[in-house]
Design a protein around this motif. Structure first.
Motif, PDB file in Angstrom:
ATOM      1  N   ASP A 208     -10.795  -3.188  -2.811  1.00 18.33           N
ATOM      2  CA  ASP A 208     -10.117  -4.332  -3.679  1.00 18.33           C
ATOM      3  C   ASP A 208      -9.020  -5.027  -3.161  1.00 18.33           C
ATOM      4  OD1 ASP A 208     -10.984  -3.127  -6.256  1.00 18.33           O
ATOM      5  OD2 ASP A 208      -9.697  -1.459  -5.979  1.00 18.33           O
ATOM      6  N   CYS A 209      -8.357  -4.723  -2.383  1.00 17.48           N
ATOM      7  CA  CYS A 209      -7.239  -5.535  -1.376  1.00 17.48           C
ATOM      8  C   CYS A 209      -7.646  -5.787  -0.172  1.00 17.48           C
ATOM      9  CB  CYS A 209      -5.992  -5.033  -1.630  1.00 17.48           C
ATOM     10  SG  CYS A 209      -5.600  -3.593  -0.771  1.00 17.48           S
ATOM     11  N   LEU A 210      -8.740  -5.125   0.491  1.00 16.28           N
ATOM     12  CA  LEU A 210      -9.187  -5.258   1.871  1.00 16.28           C
ATOM     13  C   LEU A 210      -8.065  -4.687   2.820  1.00 16.28           C
ATOM     14  CD1 LEU A 210     -11.189  -8.815   1.915  1.00 16.28           C
ATOM     15  CD2 LEU A 210     -12.078  -6.420   1.132  1.00 16.28           C
ATOM     16  N   SER A 211      -7.029  -4.263   2.536  1.00 13.95           N
ATOM     17  CA  SER A 211      -6.262  -3.531   3.499  1.00 13.95           C
ATOM     18  C   SER A 211      -6.695  -2.381   4.213  1.00 13.95           C
ATOM     19  CB  SER A 211      -4.620  -3.117   2.690  1.00 13.95           C
ATOM     20  OG  SER A 211      -4.194  -4.186   2.116  1.00 13.95           O
ATOM     21  N   SER A 212      -6.177  -2.064   5.335  1.00 18.46           N
ATOM     22  CA  SER A 212      -6.701  -0.999   6.248  1.00 18.46           C
ATOM     23  C   SER A 212      -6.331   0.285   5.570  1.00 18.46           C
ATOM     24  CB  SER A 212      -6.030  -1.014   7.651  1.00 18.46           C
ATOM     25  OG  SER A 212      -6.417  -2.379   8.275  1.00 18.46           O
ATOM     26  N   ILE A 213      -7.106   1.298   5.286  1.00 21.12           N
ATOM     27  CA  ILE A 213      -7.084   2.546   5.261  1.00 21.12           C
ATOM     28  C   ILE A 213      -7.119   3.675   6.254  1.00 21.12           C
ATOM     29  CG2 ILE A 213      -7.945   4.455   3.524  1.00 21.12           C
ATOM     30  CD1 ILE A 213      -6.660   1.932   2.192  1.00 21.12           C
ATOM     31  N   ALA A 214      -6.425   4.531   6.406  1.00 27.04           N
ATOM     32  CA  ALA A 214      -6.282   5.354   7.556  1.00 27.04           C
ATOM     33  C   ALA A 214      -7.401   6.277   7.689  1.00 27.04           C
ATOM     34  CB  ALA A 214      -4.833   6.262   7.666  1.00 27.04           C
ATOM     35  N   SER A 215      -8.006   6.621   6.455  1.00 25.65           N
ATOM     36  CA  SER A 215      -9.012   7.510   6.516  1.00 25.65           C
ATOM     37  C   SER A 215     -10.133   7.231   5.191  1.00 25.65           C
ATOM     38  CB  SER A 215      -8.684   9.157   6.275  1.00 25.65           C
ATOM     39  OG  SER A 215      -9.491   9.940   5.900  1.00 25.65           O
ATOM     40  N   GLY A 216     -11.525   7.585   5.472  1.00 23.57           N
ATOM     41  CA  GLY A 216     -12.324   7.289   4.608  1.00 23.57           C
ATOM     42  C   GLY A 216     -12.576   8.532   3.350  1.00 23.57           C
ATOM     43  N   ASN A 217     -11.467   9.307   3.604  1.00 28.38           N
ATOM     44  CA  ASN A 217     -11.253  10.335   2.560  1.00 28.38           C
ATOM     45  C   ASN A 217     -10.197  10.168   1.622  1.00 28.38           C
ATOM     46  OD1 ASN A 217     -13.731  11.927   3.728  1.00 28.38           O
ATOM     47  ND2 ASN A 217     -12.199  12.737   5.337  1.00 28.38           N
TER      48      ASN A 217
END
Length: 259
Positions: free
Chosen positions: A213-222
């Motif tokens: 949605d916002c293209l921000s980094s996510i620490a984990s794919g889970n």
């Protein structure tokens, strides 16, 4: 200056081959089967029935010969021709200058020689100096339609999406330098996957997980939701690929690695 290793040496060979063929970066995309080779080279086509067989090449005293499998499509033949060109120009004194090539390395083939032919053909058709800016820009354009990224790049370079996927993997460390470290493309260190592992650099990549949605980094794919926009991942899972760079004020977008 880039360090010297197997990949650097191979790319220097490809650069010299471009010079011999009067190819510049402005010449792309290339159709190798249609190039007017000054070196005596015959390119022929034959309907081979052997499963997985791509092409064969012979180094001759008066002229060289490449025979492409007419059962393969023109984009596949474009890469096959590049593969055989690397064999003929870099390996002609090996195996009596006779090469039989398949879509997968065979037990009787030298894995390193075949890696050089594949990597060399990929660099000849999709030069890293063009590809690194192209993948960043194309990923930015299709940031929310990642399924369109590989086909767009394949069309741009006149190759198959399989070649683009191969390029994404083989240039992962170079892309990290270009995209994350903002290294000038003339100063990028060229390393194969084996060399990045030996130097403990294989963890350095421009790819990570990002909120769709916002293209921000996510620490984990889970992760179950985005810590930045609060969006739920129940319906739209985190994307894996080139991601958001807050410092440049725009999304590089995501690219799905596997088909």
């Amino acid at each position: 200056m880039p360090m010297h290793n197997a990949k650097t040496n191979l790319y220097e060979h490809v650069s010299h081959l471009r010079d011999q063929l009067h190819i510049t970066l402005a010449s792309y995309p290339l159709s190798l089967t249609g190039l007017p080779f000054r070196h005596p080279l015959q390119i022929e086509h034959h309907l081979f029935q052997t499963p997985g067989f791509c092409a064969l090449a012979f180094a001759g005293d008066k002229f060289d010969t490449i025979i492409l499998n007419a059962n393969r499509n023109p984009l596949e033949q474009n890469f096959d021709c590049g593969h055989e060109l690397i064999h003929l120009t870099k390996h002609r004194n090996i195996k009596q200058g006779c090469f039989h090539c398949f879509d997968k390395t065979q037990p009787t083939q030298n894995p390193f020689i075949e890696w050089e032919a594949n990597e060399g053909a990929a660099e000849l058709l999709v030069p890293y100096k063009l590809f690194l800016p192209a993948i960043c820009e194309t990923s930015r354009i299709y940031c929310r339609e990642p399924q369109k990224i590989k086909p767009a790049l394949a069309k741009q370079f006149h190759v198959t999406t399989t070649v683009i996927e191969y390029r994404i993997h083989s240039l992962a460390y170079e892309l990290y330098q270009y995209d994350i470290l903002s290294t000038d493309i003339s100063q990028i260190a060229l390393l194969s996957h084996n060399e990045t592992k030996q130097r403990h650099l294989s963890h350095l990549t421009a790819f990570s997980y990002y909120c769709p949605d916002c293209l921000s980094s996510i620490a984990s794919g889970n992760a179950v939701c985005c810590p930045h926009c609060g969006g739920s991942f129940r319906q739209n899972a985190p994307l894996y690929g080139l991601g958001y760079r807050h410092d440049i004020g725009g999304g590089h977008g995501c690219i799905v690695i596997s088909d």
